[in-house]
Enzyme design. Structure first.
Site, PDB file in Angstrom:
ATOM      1  N   HIS A 154       0.483  -1.199  -0.080  1.00  0.00           N
ATOM      2  CA  HIS A 154       0.096   0.051   0.081  1.00  0.00           C
ATOM      3  C   HIS A 154       0.860   1.194  -0.071  1.00  0.00           C
ATOM      4  CE1 HIS A 154      -2.824   3.066   1.054  1.00  0.00           C
ATOM      5  NE2 HIS A 154      -1.844   3.502   2.131  1.00  0.00           N
ATOM      6  N   HIS A 159       1.281   5.055  -2.967  1.00  0.00           N
ATOM      7  CA  HIS A 159       1.729   6.648  -2.466  1.00  0.00           C
ATOM      8  C   HIS A 159       2.934   6.828  -3.209  1.00  0.00           C
ATOM      9  CE1 HIS A 159      -1.163   7.450   0.866  1.00  0.00           C
ATOM     10  NE2 HIS A 159      -0.784   6.135   1.161  1.00  0.00           N
ATOM     11  N   GLU A 200      -5.659   9.544   0.218  1.00  0.00           N
ATOM     12  CA  GLU A 200      -6.107   8.213   0.165  1.00  0.00           C
ATOM     13  C   GLU A 200      -7.071   7.774  -0.798  1.00  0.00           C
ATOM     14  OE1 GLU A 200      -4.537   5.819   1.580  1.00  0.00           O
ATOM     15  OE2 GLU A 200      -3.046   6.780   3.149  1.00  0.00           O
ATOM     16  N   SER A 219      -4.122   0.876  -4.514  1.00  0.00           N
ATOM     17  CA  SER A 219      -3.612  -0.218  -4.191  1.00  0.00           C
ATOM     18  C   SER A 219      -4.266  -1.140  -3.739  1.00  0.00           C
ATOM     19  CB  SER A 219      -2.650   0.038  -2.718  1.00  0.00           C
ATOM     20  OG  SER A 219      -3.376   0.578  -1.849  1.00  0.00           O
TER      21      SER A 219
HETATM   22 FE    FE Z   1      -1.972   5.243   2.875  1.00  0.00          FE
END
Ligand code: FE
Ligand code: PHE
Length: 306
Positions: A154, A159, A200, A219
């Site tokens: 993730h 990111h 997010e 993700s």
């Molecule tokens: Fe995150």
């Protein structure tokens, strides 16, 4: 706020040489954070210990990466797709040092290993210094489809690609600096909601259609189609006071997403001093309450996708 804080505050963290503060999450959850905080430094960073990954760990990463890559066209924003290869070979968990070298040349950001979720002040300090904390452990094979806490897949896959984008990179640093200020004002929870609904779970409206830029979407194999295509999901125009009034869940697909037109729009909208905004949001929470995850209010502006 997660219930584990009470149990955890005095134990392992206090002995580890860092601040002894348990990580905080504002979503619902009742397990202590996974990860060995005893090996973290005072700023919560640690060594990646790359040689300790097992073949099974690398295989999990390889399979997650392969599955997610096939889904990106038409769903991930161009900036993400352009940069995802810069993470390096997808055959094994990347060495953070190598990713950092490439990233630093582009935008001045580096990634640093952490044992898992870290306290918000430590998190804000790292972001403000253009350091992105990446959890170094990977989910167990039986968690292939779903893991509650962020793991290396993730954090890295979700990111890091956008940190190669100059505007988004600046937004993340500004967010970190804004976090330090929010901490002084006691408004971290409101600011954390902004992170949730942008970094997010943010969506981007493009000429070619709706695309995802949020790491929690990018993700996740299941959330990517849900966020973009599900008739059950609500998609609203970027609206800072609305975001800051909204509670969210960390254990289901999001019922509500917010849409921006560009990273520049996000950067500009968040540039003004938030002190007045926090005060305004506090007043509206006092009079009208928070907005529960998935609820609507009359002012909501659904995005009509071309
Ligand atoms: Fe995150
Ligand atoms: N402008 C915000 C403030 O004054 C800081 C900030 C920038 C917060 C970007 C989030 C994102 O607090």
């Amino acid at each position: 706020m997660a219930r584990y804080e009470e149990d955890n505050a005095a134990g392992t963290l206090a002995d580890s040489g860092n601040e002894g503060i348990a990580p905080v999450t504002y979503g619902e959850g009742d397990r202590p954070p996974r990860g060995d905080y005893g090996r973290a430094r005072a700023d919560y960073t640690c060594e990646q210990q790359w040689s300790r990954y097992s073949e099974a760990d690398h295989d999990t990463y390889r399979r997650l990466h392969a599955r997610q890559l096939t889904q990106l066209p038409g769903k991930a924003c161009d900036e993400f797709i352009a940069a995802v290869d810069r993470l390096g070979p997808a055959e094994s968990i990347p060495r953070f040092e190598e990713v950092s070298r490439r990233l630093e040349r582009r935008t001045g950001w580096r990634i640093v290993a952490v044992p898992g979720l870290i306290p918000e002040l430590a998190f804000f300090r790292l972001l403000a210094a253009r350091r992105f904390p990446v959890t170094d452990w990977i989910r167990r094979p039986e968690e292939f489809d779903y893991v509650v806490e962020p793991d290396v897949f993730h954090d890295l896959f979700g990111h890091v690609p956008l940190l190669f984008d100059p505007v988004f990179a600046d937004y993340m640093q500004a967010y970190g600096a804004g976090g330090l200020k929010a901490a002084r004002l006691g408004e971290c929870e409101l600011l954390a909601r902004l992170y949730w609904f942008t970094v997010e779970f943010g969506l981007l409206n493009t000429a070619a259609g709706l695309r995802a830029y949020g790491a929690g979407i990018l993700s996740s194999a299941g959330e990517l189609p849900h966020a973009l295509e599900s008739p059950q999901a609500r998609r609203l125009r970027l609206d800072l006071p609305r975001m800051m009034r909204s509670r969210y869940r960390i254990d289901t697909f999001q019922p509500t997403y917010f849409v921006i037109d560009s990273f520049a729009e996000l950067f500009d909208a968040t540039a003004p001093d938030f002190a007045a905004l926090y005060a305004r949001v506090r007043r509206s929470i006092e009079t009208d309450g928070e907005i529960e995850a998935g609820d609507t209010v009359v002012e909501d502006q659904p995005v009509v996708v071309a």
